[in-house]
Scaffold this motif. Sequence first.
Motif, short mmCIF file in Angstrom:
data_model
loop_
_atom_site.label_atom_id
_atom_site.label_comp_id
_atom_site.label_asym_id
_atom_site.label_seq_id
_atom_site.Cartn_x
_atom_site.Cartn_y
_atom_site.Cartn_z
N THR A 12 0.83 -1.21 0.00
CA THR A 12 0.00 0.00 0.00
C THR A 12 0.86 1.26 0.00
O THR A 12 0.47 2.28 -0.57
N LYS A 48 -2.38 8.32 3.06
CA LYS A 48 -1.45 8.14 4.16
C LYS A 48 -0.32 9.16 4.08
O LYS A 48 0.10 9.73 5.10
N SER A 189 -3.14 2.63 6.76
CA SER A 189 -4.13 2.78 5.71
C SER A 189 -5.34 1.90 6.02
O SER A 189 -5.19 0.69 6.26
N GLU A 190 -6.52 2.50 6.01
CA GLU A 190 -7.73 1.73 6.24
C GLU A 190 -7.92 0.70 5.13
O GLU A 190 -7.51 0.90 4.00
N GLY A 191 -8.56 -0.41 5.48
CA GLY A 191 -8.84 -1.44 4.49
C GLY A 191 -7.66 -2.33 4.18
O GLY A 191 -7.69 -3.10 3.22
N THR A 192 -6.58 -2.20 4.95
CA THR A 192 -5.40 -3.05 4.77
C THR A 192 -5.10 -3.76 6.08
O THR A 192 -5.80 -3.57 7.09
N GLN A 194 -2.55 -3.17 7.85
CA GLN A 194 -1.77 -2.28 8.71
C GLN A 194 -2.45 -1.95 10.04
O GLN A 194 -1.79 -1.98 11.08
N PRO A 195 -3.76 -1.62 10.06
CA PRO A 195 -4.40 -1.38 11.37
C PRO A 195 -4.36 -2.60 12.28
O PRO A 195 -4.29 -2.46 13.51
N LYS A 199 -3.08 -2.77 16.19
CA LYS A 199 -3.92 -3.36 17.24
C LYS A 199 -3.18 -4.48 17.96
O LYS A 199 -3.21 -4.58 19.19
#
Length: 239
Positions: A12, A48, A189-192, A194-195, A199
Amino acid sequence: ISRMLQFSLSYTDKAYGVEPIKNPVNGSVVCIPDSFDEYRNADRLTNKENKLIELIKSELKENRNCVVFADYTASPETCVSYRIKDILMSHLGLYDNEVVVLESASPPAVKREAWIHKKAAEGAKVFITNPKCVETGLDLCFEFDGAKYNYPTLLFYQMGYNMFTIWQASRRAYRLNQTEECRNYYIASEGTVQPAVIKLIAEKQVATAAIQGHFSAEGLAAMAQGVDARLKLVQALAS
């Protein structure tokens, strides 16, 4: 597993110039990633990257120097260090000496602190480096040649899943001589996947904090061996 995770976490941030993904057993091509060549130009930014610029612009307005951490720097395929440098120079009007990349291979570890001091004295406002380069005790609040230098804002642009490295890197500005508020930012990046990494690391840090003190080293080692972070991330990818 490691190859899949590295690709999922880094693609990403640099979705161009990526080689086909091959089966490590027989060398057959498993996947040919799409190449978004329009992002080779520093004028075309991802969400990002825009967020990174926004954060650093805000910090520099407060006269707060910054360090940007990028985890996937070992390969030209995944390394974004110099793209970040070009973007910050182009969009924030910074000069070459004000945005500095600290490489993993050079200078060697024993000379990094002196190198950082020299670059700070030359006007560096933003350092870009792999978090592994600073986990061995480098100070980001120091005196050099009679002047004080401080980098109290740390931005994790990319994160791996090694909690020890992240933990150590995130504490580099916390020093007895630190007089500024220390700020850590974690960008994903949302939807990947990475979050999910953030967490996972947050959960591990909370658990580790419960056993800090005399047993902290043993606790960190036990957690790292007892739970394979890569398997958790694979599960997150599949869900």
